[in-house]
Enzyme design. Sequence first.
Site, mmCIF file in Angstrom:
data_model
loop_
_atom_site.group_PDB
_atom_site.id
_atom_site.type_symbol
_atom_site.label_atom_id
_atom_site.label_comp_id
_atom_site.label_asym_id
_atom_site.label_seq_id
_atom_site.Cartn_x
_atom_site.Cartn_y
_atom_site.Cartn_z
ATOM 1 N N GLU A 129 -0.516 -2.343 5.262
ATOM 2 C CA GLU A 129 0.460 -2.232 6.355
ATOM 3 C C GLU A 129 0.355 -0.877 7.040
ATOM 4 O OE1 GLU A 129 3.806 -0.998 8.550
ATOM 5 O OE2 GLU A 129 3.406 -0.182 6.553
ATOM 6 N N GLU A 130 0.084 0.157 6.267
ATOM 7 C CA GLU A 130 0.075 1.507 6.824
ATOM 8 C C GLU A 130 -1.045 1.720 7.840
ATOM 9 O OE1 GLU A 130 2.391 3.507 6.620
ATOM 10 O OE2 GLU A 130 3.517 2.950 4.834
ATOM 11 N N ASP A 187 0.807 -1.221 0.000
ATOM 12 C CA ASP A 187 0.000 0.000 0.000
ATOM 13 C C ASP A 187 0.837 1.267 0.000
ATOM 14 O OD1 ASP A 187 0.742 -0.975 2.552
ATOM 15 O OD2 ASP A 187 -0.813 0.157 3.570
#
Length: 437
Positions: free
Chosen positions: A164-165, A97
């Site tokens: 992931e963010e 991402d």
Amino acid sequence: MYKFLLAAALIAAPAAARDGADVTQAVGQDQDYLIELYKHLHRNPELSGQETETAARMATELREAGFEVTEGVGGTGVVGVMKNGAGPVVMLRADMDGLPVTEETGLPYASTKTVTLANGSPSGVMHACGHDVHMSSWVGAARYLGSNKDEWSGTLVMIGQPAEETGLGAQAMLEDGLYERFPKPDHAIALHDSASLPAGQMGLVSGFAMANVDTVDILVHGSGGHGAYPHTTKDPVVLGARIVDTLQTLVSRETDPQVAAVVTVGAFNAGTKHNIIPDDAHLQLTVRSYSDEQREALLSGIARIARGEAIAAGIDEGMMPEVTVDDRYTPALFNTEEQTEDIRQALTARFGEARVISTPPVMGGEDFSRFHRADKDVESTLFWLGAVKQETYEAAGGNGEGLPSLHSSKFAPDPLPTVTTGAAAMITAALKMFETD
């Protein structure tokens, strides 16, 4: 120096290098493809949970490399499996991402993508954390390992992870049966590019490498009124300020000075006008720790301090501050010692001591941590990959300070030495793990 060492190693190699005689030369032969892939991914970032085109490209790359591929794991996650006889299961992970950041690098392949965020505001989208580097390196590793199966025995699992963010992607894949539907790894490996190390250099730390990341909100209640008559009110702004001040003692006076901890109040919102005392104030905190015990001490301390200051201010029991801890936290990243030291030795043997350094743990977060936390038998290592152009690094003083950080609109990795080093390092780490069991 590292750039020139790498460039020398990437001079066109004989075809035999693709047979595995030299990983660095083999990756060098693949460098044009990987850099074009990197630039494509950089131009076309997608936000967390929306990585449809990115995931499709990663799935295509894996299929072309010979993997059995499953898409849609945990949302947009991709899993590739290659079985190659008896041996350990090694998992390589890349996150996919981008971030809601408007790029200001001036690069010819800069992202110009824009979106409308959930709050209605427009934003650019950028790979400001370097996940394009992660994916390109990961693809390079997949292409090499898929073409050189005579060099390893076991099962290789490639994970293209979403979100992931937001700290949600790894957990989503696990909840979607990652360890039940696919071979459960003995060894999990990832890299993360660094905005403070020169391209071509790598950094490792054993044990805790990144922190627990908690998001906390405190809603402070009071009784508002006219600013000219504060004695007729219970001012939540003053109470909020007291809470902010006392929170500093959680680290400075309640935490062992040798234990890392962070309590930061990132936002304090209250009121609408100069002469109006509001009814409420809102504090927003980020809290960082390593151990579960320290995490609990900080979180319980925040609740205690908020309540204690409210009591001291004469707030009624029914109007005590509301402390909310977001349950979607990111747990601390732990690099298991034996595997990490094995990988350190393998990287040092291939790249030399000057390019493989020890780095300190940091207070940032990474949800790669969840793959080990879900099953402590899964050995885990995430290492840093230098991404800063050598000239830029030296011009900034050679210590990484003053450079655009990760998540900066001006963060611009040096693609060739970064991606080729990342791919070769991932291959080297994987081959070492296939040898260890």
